[in-house]
Design a protein around this motif. Structure first.
Motif, PDB file in Angstrom:
ATOM      1  N   LYS A  57      -0.648   3.599  -3.172  1.00 52.12           N
ATOM      2  CA  LYS A  57      -0.925   5.041  -3.066  1.00 52.12           C
ATOM      3  C   LYS A  57      -0.157   5.834  -4.121  1.00 52.12           C
ATOM      4  CE  LYS A  57      -1.243   6.999   1.038  1.00 52.12           C
ATOM      5  NZ  LYS A  57      -0.951   7.371   2.444  1.00 52.12           N
ATOM      6  N   ALA A  58       1.118   5.537  -4.277  1.00 53.32           N
ATOM      7  CA  ALA A  58       1.948   6.286  -5.234  1.00 53.32           C
ATOM      8  C   ALA A  58       1.492   6.056  -6.671  1.00 53.32           C
ATOM      9  CB  ALA A  58       3.417   5.896  -5.080  1.00 53.32           C
ATOM     10  N   PRO A  75      -7.285   3.858  -6.310  1.00 50.94           N
ATOM     11  CA  PRO A  75      -8.307   4.268  -5.342  1.00 50.94           C
ATOM     12  C   PRO A  75      -7.964   3.848  -3.905  1.00 50.94           C
ATOM     13  CG  PRO A  75      -9.311   3.162  -7.221  1.00 50.94           C
ATOM     14  CD  PRO A  75      -7.839   2.999  -7.358  1.00 50.94           C
ATOM     15  N   TRP A  76      -8.077   4.803  -2.990  1.00 52.92           N
ATOM     16  CA  TRP A  76      -7.925   4.530  -1.569  1.00 52.92           C
ATOM     17  C   TRP A  76      -8.645   5.636  -0.823  1.00 52.92           C
ATOM     18  CZ3 TRP A  76      -5.148   7.587   2.010  1.00 52.92           C
ATOM     19  CH2 TRP A  76      -4.395   8.633   1.459  1.00 52.92           C
ATOM     20  N   THR A  77      -8.908   5.397   0.427  1.00 53.05           N
ATOM     21  CA  THR A  77      -9.575   6.385   1.247  1.00 53.05           C
ATOM     22  C   THR A  77      -8.880   6.469   2.594  1.00 53.05           C
ATOM     23  OG1 THR A  77     -11.726   7.164   2.038  1.00 53.05           O
ATOM     24  CG2 THR A  77     -11.309   4.804   2.209  1.00 53.05           C
ATOM     25  N   PHE A 111       0.823  -1.209   0.000  1.00 52.43           N
ATOM     26  CA  PHE A 111       0.000   0.000   0.000  1.00 52.43           C
ATOM     27  C   PHE A 111       0.857   1.258   0.000  1.00 52.43           C
ATOM     28  CE2 PHE A 111      -2.773   3.156   2.188  1.00 52.43           C
ATOM     29  CZ  PHE A 111      -3.853   3.117   1.326  1.00 52.43           C
ATOM     30  N   GLU A 112       1.947   1.253   0.778  1.00 52.40           N
ATOM     31  CA  GLU A 112       2.781   2.442   0.909  1.00 52.40           C
ATOM     32  C   GLU A 112       4.091   2.378   0.147  1.00 52.40           C
ATOM     33  OE1 GLU A 112       2.806   4.424   4.908  1.00 52.40           O
ATOM     34  OE2 GLU A 112       2.100   2.421   5.484  1.00 52.40           O
ATOM     35  N   GLY A 113       4.584   1.193  -0.162  1.00 54.75           N
ATOM     36  CA  GLY A 113       5.817   1.060  -0.924  1.00 54.75           C
ATOM     37  C   GLY A 113       7.079   1.382  -0.149  1.00 54.75           C
ATOM     38  N   ASP A 114       8.144   1.583  -0.897  1.00 50.68           N
ATOM     39  CA  ASP A 114       9.459   1.851  -0.327  1.00 50.68           C
ATOM     40  C   ASP A 114       9.563   3.278   0.189  1.00 50.68           C
ATOM     41  OD1 ASP A 114      10.443  -0.718  -1.034  1.00 50.68           O
ATOM     42  OD2 ASP A 114      10.802  -0.019  -3.084  1.00 50.68           O
ATOM     43  N   LYS A 115      10.542   3.491   1.059  1.00 53.50           N
ATOM     44  CA  LYS A 115      10.808   4.836   1.571  1.00 53.50           C
ATOM     45  C   LYS A 115      11.541   5.672   0.527  1.00 53.50           C
ATOM     46  CE  LYS A 115      11.282   3.398   6.390  1.00 53.50           C
ATOM     47  NZ  LYS A 115      12.228   3.277   7.521  1.00 53.50           N
ATOM     48  N   ASN A 116      11.266   6.968   0.524  1.00 52.30           N
ATOM     49  CA  ASN A 116      12.017   7.885  -0.334  1.00 52.30           C
ATOM     50  C   ASN A 116      13.291   8.313   0.397  1.00 52.30           C
ATOM     51  OD1 ASN A 116      11.255   9.880   1.510  1.00 52.30           O
ATOM     52  ND2 ASN A 116       9.781  10.852   0.123  1.00 52.30           N
ATOM     53  N   VAL A 117      14.061   9.222  -0.164  1.00 54.26           N
ATOM     54  CA  VAL A 117      15.326   9.640   0.447  1.00 54.26           C
ATOM     55  C   VAL A 117      15.114  10.322   1.804  1.00 54.26           C
ATOM     56  CG1 VAL A 117      16.591   9.805  -1.729  1.00 54.26           C
ATOM     57  CG2 VAL A 117      15.360  11.794  -0.871  1.00 54.26           C
ATOM     58  N   ALA A 118      13.924  10.837   2.052  1.00 55.87           N
ATOM     59  CA  ALA A 118      13.616  11.476   3.331  1.00 55.87           C
ATOM     60  C   ALA A 118      13.059  10.470   4.347  1.00 55.87           C
ATOM     61  CB  ALA A 118      12.619  12.611   3.127  1.00 55.87           C
ATOM     62  N   GLY A 119      13.000   9.181   3.950  1.00 55.70           N
ATOM     63  CA  GLY A 119      12.504   8.161   4.853  1.00 55.70           C
ATOM     64  C   GLY A 119      10.990   8.060   4.930  1.00 55.70           C
ATOM     65  N   GLN A 120      10.295   8.623   3.932  1.00 57.22           N
ATOM     66  CA  GLN A 120       8.834   8.615   3.923  1.00 57.22           C
ATOM     67  C   GLN A 120       8.309   7.610   2.910  1.00 57.22           C
ATOM     68  OE1 GLN A 120       8.643  12.681   2.775  1.00 57.22           O
ATOM     69  NE2 GLN A 120       8.364  13.410   4.872  1.00 57.22           N
ATOM     70  N   ARG A 121       7.209   6.954   3.258  1.00 63.41           N
ATOM     71  CA  ARG A 121       6.562   6.000   2.355  1.00 63.41           C
ATOM     72  C   ARG A 121       5.387   6.665   1.634  1.00 63.41           C
ATOM     73  NH1 ARG A 121       8.665   1.003   3.433  1.00 63.41           N
ATOM     74  NH2 ARG A 121       9.437   0.684   5.540  1.00 63.41           N
ATOM     75  N   GLY A 122       4.899   6.000   0.589  1.00 66.05           N
ATOM     76  CA  GLY A 122       3.711   6.461  -0.109  1.00 66.05           C
ATOM     77  C   GLY A 122       3.991   7.348  -1.304  1.00 66.05           C
ATOM     78  N   GLN A 123       5.272   7.536  -1.644  1.00 65.98           N
ATOM     79  CA  GLN A 123       5.614   8.427  -2.749  1.00 65.98           C
ATOM     80  C   GLN A 123       6.445   7.767  -3.841  1.00 65.98           C
ATOM     81  OE1 GLN A 123       7.445  11.839  -0.894  1.00 65.98           O
ATOM     82  NE2 GLN A 123       5.785  12.057   0.559  1.00 65.98           N
ATOM     83  N   VAL A 124       7.176   6.718  -3.503  1.00 66.91           N
ATOM     84  CA  VAL A 124       8.090   6.088  -4.468  1.00 66.91           C
ATOM     85  C   VAL A 124       7.366   5.056  -5.323  1.00 66.91           C
ATOM     86  CG1 VAL A 124      10.170   4.644  -4.702  1.00 66.91           C
ATOM     87  CG2 VAL A 124      10.091   6.472  -2.990  1.00 66.91           C
ATOM     88  N   ASN A 125       6.682   4.130  -4.665  1.00 63.42           N
ATOM     89  CA  ASN A 125       5.941   3.083  -5.355  1.00 63.42           C
ATOM     90  C   ASN A 125       4.834   2.597  -4.425  1.00 63.42           C
ATOM     91  OD1 ASN A 125       7.399   1.550  -3.485  1.00 63.42           O
ATOM     92  ND2 ASN A 125       8.649   0.526  -5.010  1.00 63.42           N
ATOM     93  N   GLY A 126       4.139   1.566  -4.810  1.00 60.11           N
ATOM     94  CA  GLY A 126       3.028   1.067  -4.014  1.00 60.11           C
ATOM     95  C   GLY A 126       1.690   1.591  -4.497  1.00 60.11           C
TER      96      GLY A 126
END
Length: 150
Positions: A141-142, A146-148, A124-139
């Protein structure tokens, strides 16, 4: 070969190449396409209640925790809940945060008669980006699927 057949074949080929114990491995976009095309397909979200509530979830998914928060102990009712909610003949796709818990859930399902069990790679959230955050690189949500929010 139909689009659905192509997706299922590619997912199965990934499973064979990786010696997976279940039918196949899907990208989030492939999983969403199967959900849209196959009325009996099920997405089982194996993340915790806390993740569903605070991170979000896929509408119309079956929610069945693989592990309980906060101790992350295995859910002893996982299989019985799955058997009560999902037909073993259906295409069933397992989703977690990154693809690890869902890999284990797909393996357990396959070992218990679910011949069309698939893991959703990246989760759902994927891998972490360079800032250590999920949900932006893959998965999920990225990919803009559809999600809520919980």
């Amino acid at each position: 070969m139909s689009h659905v057949d192509t997706i299922l074949q590619q997912a199965h080929e990934r499973a064979v190449l990786s010696s997976l114990s279940y039918r196949g491995a899907l990208s989030p976009s492939e999983a969403a396409a199967l959900l849209a095309a196959l009325p009996d397909a099920k997405l089982v979200d194996v993340r915790t209640h806390a993740e569903w509530q605070f991170v979000g979830f896929v509408p119309d998914s079956e929610m069945n925790e693989w592990k309980h928060y906060p101790k992350m102990d295995l859910n002893p009712n996982f299989l019985s809940t799955l058997q009560a909610t999902v037909d073993p003949q259906a295409v069933v796709m397992f989703l977690c945060r990154t693809g690890a818990r869902s890999h284990d859930a797909a393996g357990l399902a396959a070992a218990n008669g679910y011949s069309n069990a698939f893991n959703i790679l990246e989760g759902f959230e994927g891998d972490k980006n360079v800032a250590g955050q999920r949900g932006q690189v893959n998965g999920w949500k990225a990919a803009g699927l559809p999600w809520t929010q919980g």
